[in-house]
Scaffold this motif. Structure first.
Motif, PDB file in Angstrom:
ATOM      1  N   ASP A 126      76.388  43.919  12.944  1.00  0.00           N
ATOM      2  CA  ASP A 126      75.818  44.921  13.843  1.00  0.00           C
ATOM      3  C   ASP A 126      76.613  46.227  13.762  1.00  0.00           C
ATOM      4  O   ASP A 126      76.026  47.319  13.695  1.00  0.00           O
ATOM      5  N   ALA A 127      77.936  46.125  13.754  1.00  0.00           N
ATOM      6  CA  ALA A 127      78.783  47.316  13.646  1.00  0.00           C
ATOM      7  C   ALA A 127      78.568  48.012  12.300  1.00  0.00           C
ATOM      8  O   ALA A 127      78.487  49.253  12.236  1.00  0.00           O
ATOM      9  N   TRP A 171      75.825  47.927  10.432  1.00  0.00           N
ATOM     10  CA  TRP A 171      74.499  48.544  10.487  1.00  0.00           C
ATOM     11  C   TRP A 171      74.559  49.865  11.240  1.00  0.00           C
ATOM     12  O   TRP A 171      74.073  50.892  10.759  1.00  0.00           O
ATOM     13  N   ARG A 172      75.140  49.831  12.434  1.00  0.00           N
ATOM     14  CA  ARG A 172      75.221  51.041  13.271  1.00  0.00           C
ATOM     15  C   ARG A 172      75.944  52.169  12.538  1.00  0.00           C
ATOM     16  O   ARG A 172      75.547  53.332  12.642  1.00  0.00           O
ATOM     17  N   VAL A 215      73.430  53.567   9.631  1.00  0.00           N
ATOM     18  CA  VAL A 215      72.161  54.232   9.950  1.00  0.00           C
ATOM     19  C   VAL A 215      72.333  55.746   9.855  1.00  0.00           C
ATOM     20  O   VAL A 215      73.242  56.315  10.449  1.00  0.00           O
ATOM     21  N   THR A 274      66.421  50.559  12.705  1.00  0.00           N
ATOM     22  CA  THR A 274      66.648  50.461  14.141  1.00  0.00           C
ATOM     23  C   THR A 274      68.061  50.960  14.434  1.00  0.00           C
ATOM     24  O   THR A 274      68.887  51.075  13.534  1.00  0.00           O
ATOM     25  N   SER A 275      68.345  51.226  15.695  1.00  0.00           N
ATOM     26  CA  SER A 275      69.676  51.717  16.046  1.00  0.00           C
ATOM     27  C   SER A 275      70.730  50.616  15.922  1.00  0.00           C
ATOM     28  O   SER A 275      71.896  50.903  15.713  1.00  0.00           O
ATOM     29  N   ASP A 276      70.305  49.358  16.049  1.00  0.00           N
ATOM     30  CA  ASP A 276      71.244  48.249  15.892  1.00  0.00           C
ATOM     31  C   ASP A 276      70.609  47.142  15.064  1.00  0.00           C
ATOM     32  O   ASP A 276      69.401  47.099  14.881  1.00  0.00           O
ATOM     33  N   TYR A 277      71.449  46.257  14.558  1.00  0.00           N
ATOM     34  CA  TYR A 277      71.004  45.187  13.666  1.00  0.00           C
ATOM     35  C   TYR A 277      70.728  43.898  14.420  1.00  0.00           C
ATOM     36  O   TYR A 277      69.872  43.121  14.035  1.00  0.00           O
TER      37      TYR A 277
END
Length: 191
Positions: free
Chosen positions: A68-69, A71-72, A75, A125-128
């Motif tokens: 998740d980190a 991905w963020r 982006v 998306t904004s997060d994964y």
């Protein structure tokens, strides 16, 4: 003059941003989910992508947090290997094509696996990881017929009032949920 018209239009639509407004569109959104969105969620490419990611196993929470980190951080950057890998999947093309064919009704679409990680996206998306959010918890964890409808909110990026409609991705062989899919719906275009 133009700004005055835009401001007046937004003021007129402001009641749509309240939680009660979701109820105003709920019947139409549920019908849309059953009549059109469920077919997209059942597309063979979407189902295959969710099955493939599920088969890779469930990462532990530390790995989910790291993904998740990552991905963020990726982006919107030139170097985005995780985002590009997910966005390049055939299932992502199915979701992007559905968005494009909807003539603005669908603003975004993304599919998630059995732990809530993105499998396919029409747009990043904004997060994964969605596994901590109602869109995943109230569909995948509820059952094959679940539909989750979020409150109507003003989307800052598109300047449209939208609701997110989520439903499970269902295994056609056994009928059990294997993931979930979320669609951003521009409620101003509902008929």
């Amino acid at each position: 003059m133009r700004h005055t018209r835009i401001a007046a239009a937004l003021i007129a639509l402001a009641p749509l941003a309240t939680p009660a407004a979701a109820n105003e569109f709920e019947d139409s959104l549920r019908a849309l989910a059953r009549d059109q969105l469920a077919a997209i969620a059942a597309d063979p490419a979407v189902v295959a992508a969710v099955k493939a990611q599920n088969a890779a196993g469930a990462p532990d929470q530390a790995r989910i947090d790291q993904l998740d980190a990552d991905w963020r951080a990726q982006v919107g950057t030139a170097s985005a290997p995780l985002v590009d890998e997910v966005a390049g999947r055939p299932a992502s093309r199915v979701l992007a094509d559905a968005r494009d064919a909807s003539e603005g009704l669908i603003t975004e679409a993304f599919a998630m696996d059995h732990v809530g990680l993105n499998v396919a996206v029409s747009d990043p998306t904004s997060d994964y990881w969605q596994g901590d959010e109602a869109k995943w918890r109230q569909t995948y964890k509820v059952g094959a017929d679940a539909i989750h409808i979020s409150d109507v909110e003003l989307d800052e990026s598109t300047q449209t009032y939208q609701s997110q409609v989520s439903l499970p991705v269902v295994d056609p062989d056994g009928g059990a949920p294997i993931g979930a899919v979320t669609f951003g719906i521009n409620v101003e275009l509902l008929q």
